[in-house]
Design an enzyme around this catalytic site. Structure first.
Site, short mmCIF file in Angstrom:
data_model
loop_
_atom_site.label_atom_id
_atom_site.label_comp_id
_atom_site.label_asym_id
_atom_site.label_seq_id
_atom_site.Cartn_x
_atom_site.Cartn_y
_atom_site.Cartn_z
N GLU A 1 0.85 -1.20 0.00
CA GLU A 1 0.00 0.00 0.00
C GLU A 1 0.88 1.25 0.00
O GLU A 1 0.52 2.29 -0.52
CB GLU A 1 -0.90 0.04 1.25
CG GLU A 1 -2.22 -0.67 1.10
CD GLU A 1 -2.08 -2.11 0.67
OE1 GLU A 1 -1.47 -2.90 1.41
OE2 GLU A 1 -2.56 -2.45 -0.42
N ASP B 1 -6.50 -3.84 -5.39
CA ASP B 1 -5.95 -4.48 -4.18
C ASP B 1 -6.47 -5.90 -4.05
O ASP B 1 -6.73 -6.39 -2.96
CB ASP B 1 -6.26 -3.64 -2.92
CG ASP B 1 -5.55 -4.16 -1.68
OD1 ASP B 1 -4.57 -4.92 -1.82
OD2 ASP B 1 -5.98 -3.81 -0.56
#
Ligand code: CA
Length: 713
Positions: free
Chosen positions: A206, A333
């Site tokens: 991230e 993601d």
């Protein structure tokens, strides 16, 4: 030597145990951790007393043959003991039990050894991480467990070290740094040990890192091999790693532009590493891209190997064997890091050696583990991004618009996933996989222009309030409510052969616990509400529940000491949802975590629990400009929400700090609370930007106070 077990021991196992014991001194009543080696781990499925590795066995089915606790007597299951931990952060550890001693890791990568029959702490190991490292952890300072091998306990730490600890004394034997500690790498996964090598990956995609998995010599801590999952800067040349040739041949041609190597490209191996003892291969689950948004990561082109893939490697050399990519050109993601589980299944009349995975993208994959070819894939949870998975090509058939490159897209599931790290389990008796599944939507927007904030979240996705779009109400408030109403979870008992759920239990919140299946026809799972529950494995009937007063997310285990079966689990709410998402039902502060063990007619007691309500908001009477508040809102969602949006860390709308300009600056810019995990944001925010966030929070605090006063009336 006396084998305490009263069950009949097969001769082959006995011979193996005696052989394993021959070099061990002073093991009058137990073989102990010194005897955990390759043969012991490969026979772990028959070792009913113990839970020897993260997923109990190398195939990580999390199934036990023990039946002393069963669907007939579960009403008598009660607390045997509870050990209180020293932190209220999330607990995700799966304990290991070796001959009556439990070893587990806790938040901040500490390790405890516990008498598994009494709950008495035998030792604690503290790796002494810098508190400010918490700011690099996407998803809380959690740790999912340890590995035990030849008298040593191995743990990966939040600051990227791998440490070997003496299992008897709790003293450090060696430690090695596995990551560039200047970069935002962390470790939360449980190491696995295979053939005298301890395997460890890392997290941080991230924020912006390049993923890899490493193997270290268990004896010396020396690096044996490393495999990078994505290519680096082409100007840097080869890494001198096991991945060099295959990355240039297969992976590099699937990447475009420069952002990928500037931000590391992602592909972290942050959870699942499984050893296939039948085929002598290591299977690893690879994570999402860095940044998430394919458009900014790779100019919107290419599959970006080996993101979102399952890789098969040679455990001795790290050499590539095969791969299967779950989401080519990953942009949501959607990791393939979720648990990889191995089994032999009869499918269409043929015996197949399969791996099973329920990754974030909501499809359940059954893959031939001899060659990586897809056998079947069907949704195990709600999704709206794909028509299905093409069995010929193995590629998903994406719906138009889901890549949010021509405007925002409402995608189910969100990056939280339809399944996260919470372990699933498989009962060969029922033929069902018990999946902690989630339903969680997200409006993905293209963060244009994409600005890199080194060391902070860099997803190139905007997370602001959902904009007007087809299928959602006209007002912001209406859209927020519409999205909130979709958020829920379920326990799914899934048949991997027919690719259909057999039964489901609805949950009002997604973030539920891992599961354990036993031959006593039982499935155990915890909830964010603090309930630890048991269900009938064949039909899903709820049979038992215990209130722990803190969320139970970790994978439960079972073991036997002195002839008595125990069920154990760690309790403590946290992780990504615990950090980032509001839990309306959590009105109180989080108490410290617990390790809990249950047995039939246990007489243990929970530590006293007094609910401490969240503080009332105390906004200041200062006035702020509308421009300040708007700037502050943007800053809050960019830098604060991801750690302060849930109940784990202080709710900033309730923080007394927001009423004090100077104190706020000392903490946010000066780093006054760095050791608690609140790092200085001086590198990312100017003092006036920090002040704007304070302006926004004071406005929010006033609204919250008014709302709560209206409710109290
Ligand atoms: Ca991720």
């Amino acid at each position: 030597m006396v084998l305490r077990s009263i069950r009949p021991v097969p001769i082959a196992v006995l011979t193996m145990l005696l052989a394993a014991c021959s070099g061990v001194e002073g093991s009058e009543t137990s073989l102990g951790p010194a005897a955990i080696d390759q043969a012991r781990l490969e026979a772990a499925g028959k070792d009913d007393d113990n839970w020897l590795t993260y997923g109990r066995t190398y195939d990580e089915q999390r199934y036990s043959r023990l039946t002393q606790i069963n669907d007939g007597n579960i009403g008598e299951l009660s607390l045997a003991w509870a050990l209180e931990l020293d932190t209220a952060r999330g607990q995700e550890g799966t304990p290991i039990v070796v001959d009556g001693v439990m070893y587990t890791s806790t938040a901040w990568s500490k390790v405890v050894a516990i008498d598994a029959a009494t709950g008495k702490q035998l030792w604690q190991f503290d790796p002494e991480n810098e508190g400010s490292k918490a700011a690099h952890a996407c998803c809380d300072v959690v740790n999912r467990g340890v590995a035990v091998w030849k008298g040593r306990v191995f743990v990966g730490t939040i600051d990227g070290r791998l440490i070997a600890i003496d299992a008897k004394t709790g003293q450090k034997v060696w430690e090695t740094i596995t990551v560039d500690q200047k970069k935002p790498y962390t470790i939360t996964m449980a190491p696995r040990v295979v053939r005298d090598k301890v395997i460890i990956g890392n997290s941080g995609a991230e924020l912006g890192v390049r993923g890899y998995v490493s193997a270290y010599d268990t004896n010396t801590g020396k690096l044996v091999w490393r495999f990078y999952t994505v290519p680096g800067n082409p100007k840097d040349g080869p890494d001198g790693a096991a991945s060099d040739a295959i990355l240039e041949k297969l992976a590099r041609p699937t990447w475009y532009g420069e952002n990928y190597w500037k931000l590391g490209g992602g592909g972290t191996v942050w959870d699942s590493v499984v050893y296939d003892q039948e085929l002598n291969q290591l299977l690893i689950g690879v994570g999402n891209g860095s940044p998430w948004n394919h458009k900014w990561r790779s100019a919107g082109k290419g599959d970006n190997l080996f993101l979102s893939s399952i890789l098969a490697l040679d455990p001795d050399t790290g050499a590539y064997k095969w791969h299967y990519q779950i989401n080519p050109g990953e942009t949501w993601d959607y990791t393939a890091t979720q648990q990889i589980m191995l089994a032999d299944l009869k499918i269409d009349g043929r015996d197949r050696k399969v791996l099973m995975q329920a990754p974030k993208n909501a499809f359940f994959y059954v893959i031939d583990r001899t060659n990586g070819k897809l056998i079947s894939a069907k949704p195990y949870a709600r999704q709206n991004w794909a028509e299905g998975i093409d069995l010929k090509t193995g590629r998903p058939i994406e719906k138009p618009g889901v890549r949010y490159d021509n405007g925002p897209a409402l995608v189910i599931p969100s990056g939280i996933g339809a399944h996260a790290w919470m372990p699933m389990s498989y009962s060969p008796k029922t033929g069902l996989v018990y999946i902690p599944a989630m339903e969680h939507p997200l409006v993905y927007g293209d963060a244009d222009p994409f600005v890199i904030h080194e060391g902070r979240w860099n997803t190139a996705v905007s997370f602001l309030d959902p904009p007007a779009m087809p299928g959602l109400p006209d007002t912001v408030e209406g859209r927020r409510k519409a999205l909130e109403s979709m958020v829920k979870g379920k326990l799914v008992a899934y048949d991997p052969v027919t690719q259909k759920p057999r039964w489901e239990v609805e949950r009002d919140w997604p973030w539920n616990g891992g599961t354990l299946a036993t031959a006593g026809n039982l499935v155990f799972q915890g909830t964010p509400h603090g309930d630890f529950e048991a269900f009938s494995a064949d039909n899903g009937k709820k049979l038992w529940s215990f209130q722990t007063h803190r969320g139970v997310l970790a994978g439960p285990i079972t073991y036997r000491v002195n002839g008595e079966q125990y069920i154990a689990v760690m309790a403590g709410y946290g992780g990504s949802m615990g950090m980032a998402s509001g839990t309306p039902f959590m009105k109180n502060k989080m108490p410290n975590g617990l390790v809990l063990a249950f047995k039939i007619k246990g007489t243990g007691k929970l530590p006293p629990y007094t609910p401490i309500p969240q503080p009332e908001p105390t906004p200041s009477n200062e006035t702020f400009t509308a421009a300040q508040i708007a700037t502050g809102q943007k800053g809050f969602f960019q830098f604060c929400q991801i750690c302060h949006g849930g109940p784990v860390n202080p709710n900033l709308r309730r923080s007394p700090l927001i009423a004090d300009k100077d104190l706020w600056q000392q903490v946010v810019i000066g780093g006054a609370l760095a050791q608690n995990g609140m790092a200085s944001f001086a590198a990312y925010l100017k003092p006036e930007e920090a002040e704007a966030i304070r302006a926004y929070l004071n406005q929010q605090a006033k609204a919250l106070l008014a709302e709560e006063k209206a409710k109290a009336r």
